[in-house]
Design a protein around this motif. Structure first.
Motif, PDB file in Angstrom:
ATOM      1  N   GLY A   1     -16.141 -10.534   8.536  1.00  0.00           N
ATOM      2  CA  GLY A   1     -15.854 -10.702   7.279  1.00  0.00           C
ATOM      3  C   GLY A   1     -15.065  -9.991   6.397  1.00  0.00           C
ATOM      4  O   GLY A   1     -14.156  -9.929   5.386  1.00  0.00           O
ATOM      5  N   LEU A   2     -15.406  -8.566   6.596  1.00  0.00           N
ATOM      6  CA  LEU A   2     -14.419  -7.519   5.882  1.00  0.00           C
ATOM      7  C   LEU A   2     -13.229  -7.686   6.303  1.00  0.00           C
ATOM      8  O   LEU A   2     -12.267  -7.328   5.495  1.00  0.00           O
ATOM      9  N   SER A   3     -12.658  -7.931   7.437  1.00  0.00           N
ATOM     10  CA  SER A   3     -11.059  -8.243   7.768  1.00  0.00           C
ATOM     11  C   SER A   3     -10.633  -9.381   7.447  1.00  0.00           C
ATOM     12  O   SER A   3      -9.434  -9.308   6.834  1.00  0.00           O
ATOM     13  N   VAL A   4     -11.401 -10.510   6.973  1.00  0.00           N
ATOM     14  CA  VAL A   4     -10.954 -11.711   6.376  1.00  0.00           C
ATOM     15  C   VAL A   4     -10.649 -10.923   4.679  1.00  0.00           C
ATOM     16  O   VAL A   4      -9.604 -11.273   4.210  1.00  0.00           O
ATOM     17  N   PHE A   5     -11.588 -10.323   4.155  1.00  0.00           N
ATOM     18  CA  PHE A   5     -11.499  -9.970   2.871  1.00  0.00           C
ATOM     19  C   PHE A   5     -10.286  -9.012   2.820  1.00  0.00           C
ATOM     20  O   PHE A   5      -9.022  -9.156   1.874  1.00  0.00           O
ATOM     21  N   GLN A   6     -10.007  -8.159   3.807  1.00  0.00           N
ATOM     22  CA  GLN A   6      -8.844  -7.347   3.713  1.00  0.00           C
ATOM     23  C   GLN A   6      -7.558  -8.092   3.825  1.00  0.00           C
ATOM     24  O   GLN A   6      -6.517  -7.756   3.052  1.00  0.00           O
ATOM     25  N   THR A   7      -7.266  -9.090   4.576  1.00  0.00           N
ATOM     26  CA  THR A   7      -6.354  -9.989   4.712  1.00  0.00           C
ATOM     27  C   THR A   7      -6.092 -10.612   3.483  1.00  0.00           C
ATOM     28  O   THR A   7      -4.643 -10.955   3.040  1.00  0.00           O
ATOM     29  N   SER A   8      -6.798 -10.995   2.658  1.00  0.00           N
ATOM     30  CA  SER A   8      -6.722 -11.555   1.173  1.00  0.00           C
ATOM     31  C   SER A   8      -6.139 -10.367   0.390  1.00  0.00           C
ATOM     32  O   SER A   8      -5.174 -10.697  -0.512  1.00  0.00           O
ATOM     33  N   VAL A   9      -6.329  -9.379   0.722  1.00  0.00           N
ATOM     34  CA  VAL A   9      -5.490  -8.455  -0.196  1.00  0.00           C
ATOM     35  C   VAL A   9      -4.425  -8.048   0.225  1.00  0.00           C
ATOM     36  O   VAL A   9      -3.222  -7.902  -0.608  1.00  0.00           O
ATOM     37  N   TYR A  10      -3.880  -8.274   1.527  1.00  0.00           N
ATOM     38  CA  TYR A  10      -2.435  -8.190   1.848  1.00  0.00           C
ATOM     39  C   TYR A  10      -1.797  -9.427   1.113  1.00  0.00           C
ATOM     40  O   TYR A  10      -0.669  -9.201   0.601  1.00  0.00           O
ATOM     41  N   LEU A  11      -2.456 -10.563   1.099  1.00  0.00           N
ATOM     42  CA  LEU A  11      -1.612 -11.785   0.307  1.00  0.00           C
ATOM     43  C   LEU A  11      -1.495 -11.262  -1.013  1.00  0.00           C
ATOM     44  O   LEU A  11      -0.421 -11.539  -1.724  1.00  0.00           O
ATOM     45  N   LEU A  12      -2.480 -10.711  -1.525  1.00  0.00           N
ATOM     46  CA  LEU A  12      -2.667 -10.513  -3.041  1.00  0.00           C
ATOM     47  C   LEU A  12      -1.255  -9.385  -3.266  1.00  0.00           C
ATOM     48  O   LEU A  12      -0.658  -9.387  -4.499  1.00  0.00           O
ATOM     49  N   TYR A  13      -0.976  -8.664  -2.480  1.00  0.00           N
ATOM     50  CA  TYR A  13      -0.118  -7.394  -2.821  1.00  0.00           C
ATOM     51  C   TYR A  13       1.383  -8.087  -2.392  1.00  0.00           C
ATOM     52  O   TYR A  13       2.297  -7.822  -3.124  1.00  0.00           O
ATOM     53  N   VAL A  14       1.428  -8.850  -1.308  1.00  0.00           N
ATOM     54  CA  VAL A  14       2.672  -9.436  -0.915  1.00  0.00           C
ATOM     55  C   VAL A  14       3.119 -10.445  -1.742  1.00  0.00           C
ATOM     56  O   VAL A  14       4.388 -10.656  -2.085  1.00  0.00           O
ATOM     57  N   ALA A  15       2.299 -11.351  -2.329  1.00  0.00           N
ATOM     58  CA  ALA A  15       2.679 -12.641  -3.092  1.00  0.00           C
ATOM     59  C   ALA A  15       3.630 -12.241  -4.278  1.00  0.00           C
ATOM     60  O   ALA A  15       4.719 -12.832  -4.428  1.00  0.00           O
ATOM     61  N   PRO A  16       3.237 -11.399  -5.356  1.00  0.00           N
ATOM     62  CA  PRO A  16       4.159 -11.087  -6.383  1.00  0.00           C
ATOM     63  C   PRO A  16       5.510 -10.740  -6.005  1.00  0.00           C
ATOM     64  O   PRO A  16       6.297 -10.664  -6.835  1.00  0.00           O
ATOM     65  N   GLY A  17       5.562  -9.776  -4.766  1.00  0.00           N
ATOM     66  CA  GLY A  17       6.723  -9.644  -4.533  1.00  0.00           C
ATOM     67  C   GLY A  17       7.875 -10.551  -3.939  1.00  0.00           C
ATOM     68  O   GLY A  17       9.070 -10.041  -4.152  1.00  0.00           O
TER      69      GLY A  17
END
Lengths: 126, 143, 166
Positions: free
Chosen positions: A33-49
């Motif tokens: 679950g923590l790693s799923v949470f982590q991948t969502s953070v990747y998306l949060l960072y990369v998407a606005p770029g």
């Protein structure tokens, strides 16, 4: 609404990860679950770029619009650090399993309580 | 798993290319996607693949424990060493402009060595983690 | 991807969960390619789908592969999650639009990184190793520390174990 679709996907993944961490007692499941949470953070960072019509930030004379490279750098290091810490968590889970014989949170708490009751009855172990 | 003929043949065919690809990713990182982090992980994945097919003991012969543990520390030391080299040559810590006469060339040199350091550490850590888990599993089975 | 995550949340068999998380990582890598983050996608595919799946399987081999049935229905975590989600979506509405060139993220330091001062075509590598070199040194140290911690946790101590049995 459609302009914020990427954020909604991010929030959905984040919340699912959070739910797994809170609702499940199994330590390995919690780590997944923590790693799923982590991948969502990747998306949060990369998407606005991302820029519409932009390409990957590898400079070439025929392109002029590039996506923002800074989030890529941050997330690149975060992924590798993430897997290293995931492995550290798994190592802890394995040690807990060796010490308690289980990796279910409830059972571990129960065992801890039993030990405390025993200590109250017989005095602390030397 | 080690007795499956298909796995052994495919593994023998693919593993050299995986390792080559890791080196390509490492040294071509300036021009295409890639760099130290990816190269380290891919290299480690190649060795892990080898260990899964041919057994942990054979993989340990290729990459002995002392080598992996040395790699763990050597990469960080190499990275910090590049920083200190910049310091000794009269720049700031991790200042690559002073590493060669031409500042841009100095940057290239600094980036190259830093990426090598990153790759060594990441590869060492991934392999060490895998060895740790796998050797635990083997010991458990023998009990 | 949503289906993969939901199945991940529901399944009680840990082996299935591990395989699902590998598939989820690959899907995430394709999404990252679509967002132009090729370096990140490469790392995610190699790390998330490759190495961490192997590690999770290795850990599963050492533990039981089935999850116990929870004692009560997870209503409390569910309600907390939904409340947090509502709050986050409300907050996200105030963020800049997707792919808006005027967003602050594209106005700050990124234009300078893209000027290619160090003559390395892959800007991600240039920023990683040169502009933010100190940052990356810290990250490598974290990876190193995690490796050292795992060695400390999992190294076999035979003679100590014999007296530890109580």
């Amino acid at each position: 609404m459609i302009e914020h679709f990427s954020y909604i996907v991010t929030v959905f993944l984040m919340i699912t990860g959070l739910f797994i961490v809170m609702a499940r007692g199994n330590l390995i499941k919690k780590l997944i679950g923590l790693s799923v949470f982590q991948t969502s953070v990747y998306l949060l960072y990369v998407a606005p770029g991302k820029l519409v019509g932009g390409t990957a930030p590898i400079l070439a004379p025929q392109y002029s619009v590039y996506s923002n490279p800074l989030p890529h750098v941050l997330i690149l290091t975060a992924i590798v650090v993430g897997v290293a810490t995931l492995a550290l968590g798994l190592a802890l889970a394995v040690r807990i399993r060796e010490a308690y014989g289980t990796i279910e949170e409830d059972e571990i708490t129960e065992l801890d309580n039993k030990v405390e009751v025993l200590e109250e009855q017989t005095g602390p172990r030397p | 798993m080690g007795n499956d003929l298909v796995l052994r043949v495919v593994g023998k065919l693919l593993i050299p290319f995986i390792l080559m690809f890791a080196l390509y990713v490492q040294f071509h990182g300036d021009f295409g996607p890639g760099g130290g982090f990816q190269a380290g992980v891919i290299f480690a994945a190649g060795i892990v693949f080898y260990a899964l097919i041919f057994g942990l003991e054979n993989a340990r012969k290729v990459m002995p424990d002392w080598l992996v543990e040395t790699m763990l520390a050597a990469g960080v030391l190499l990275y910090a060493g590049v920083g200190v080299a910049g310091l000794l040559l009269g720049g700031n810590f991790l200042d690559y402009f002073v590493l060669a006469h031409d500042p841009v060339h100095g940057q290239h040199r600094g980036i190259f060595w830093v990426e090598v350091g990153v790759a060594i550490t990441v590869c060492g850590v991934m392999l060490k983690i895998f060895y740790m888990f796998a050797s635990r599993g083997l010991a458990e089975d023998q009990k | 991807m949503a289906f993969a995550v939901l199945a991940l949340a529901r399944t009680r068999n840990l082996f299935a969960a591990v395989v699902l998380s590998g598939a989820y990582s690959f899907l995430m890598a394709t999404v990252l390619v679509a967002l132009d983050a090729v370096d990140v996608a490469m790392t995610e595919a190699a790390v998330g789908a490759g190495v961490s799946t192997v590690l999770l399987l290795g850990a599963l081999h050492l533990c039981k592969s089935d999850e116990a049935k929870p004692a009560h229905r997870p209503w409390l975590p569910l309600s907390v999650s939904v409340a947090t989600a509502a709050l986050l979506v409300y907050g996200a509405m105030g963020l800049p639009d997707f792919a808006d060139p005027q967003a602050p993220i594209h106005q700050h330091v990124a234009p300078r990184y893209l000027q290619n001062e160090v003559d390395v075509p892959n800007v991600v590598t240039a920023v990683l190793a040169s502009f933010r070199g100190f940052d990356t040194l810290g990250e490598v140290t974290v990876v190193f520390t995690a490796g050292a911690g795992i060695i400390a946790l999992l190294r076999r101590r035979k003679h100590k174990r014999a007296g530890d049995g109580q």
